[in-house]
Motif scaffolding. Structure first.
Motif: not given
Length: 157
Positions: A93-103
């Motif tokens: 789910y591209e979690f790293c990318y999404r988590l970094a964007s959220f952060y």
């Protein structure tokens, strides 16, 4: 062994749960008047003028968001800490990318809102600051677990 080894069908349950986890982060961004970027971004409705921000929302709402974020990050970290194999599913789910964007979007915004606000009671500030700092730390630790499992472990094996 753990429950996933005993019951492999739990991986598909995890797969079905992840969009909900991502939605939690999107909801927080939305409540703070921030737009999420990338794969999870939804077009903003024209009449939806963003007027509420982390800086001007009622204190109770800011408290609720920080508490919700803190709970979510701590739970996510605890889960991946005891079950790193789940990282493969998260990465689909591209979690790293999404988590970094959220952060990048949410944490500075929330920290700034917490710092700038006027408090009747300083212990409220202290509690909010402790929780946002804890959330920040847990997001980074979740990211480390994901990077370690998805990128580094395969190279080492």
């Amino acid at each position: 062994g753990n429950i996933f080894t005993q019951q492999p069908s739990y991986f598909s349950d995890l797969d079905e749960t992840l969009p909900t986890v991502l939605q939690v982060f999107n909801n927080i961004l939305h409540k703070c008047g921030l737009q999420c970027e990338g794969a999870s971004a939804e077009p903003q409705k024209l009449e939806e003028k963003v007027s509420v921000t982390a800086g001007n929302m009622p204190l109770q709402e800011l408290k609720d968001i920080v508490l919700y974020l803190c709970d979510t990050c701590t739970t996510l970290w605890a889960f991946l800490d005891v079950f790193p194999l789940a990282c493969q599913t998260f990465q689909r789910y591209e979690f790293c990318y999404r988590l970094a964007s959220f952060y990048e979007l949410a944490i500075p915004e929330l920290e700034s809102a917490i710092k700038k606000r006027h408090y009747e009671d300083n212990s409220v500030f202290a509690d909010l600051w402790r929780r946002i700092s804890h959330s920040r730390k847990k997001i980074i630790e979740v990211f480390h677990i994901l990077i370690n499992q998805v990128c580094l472990q395969p190279i080492l094996e």
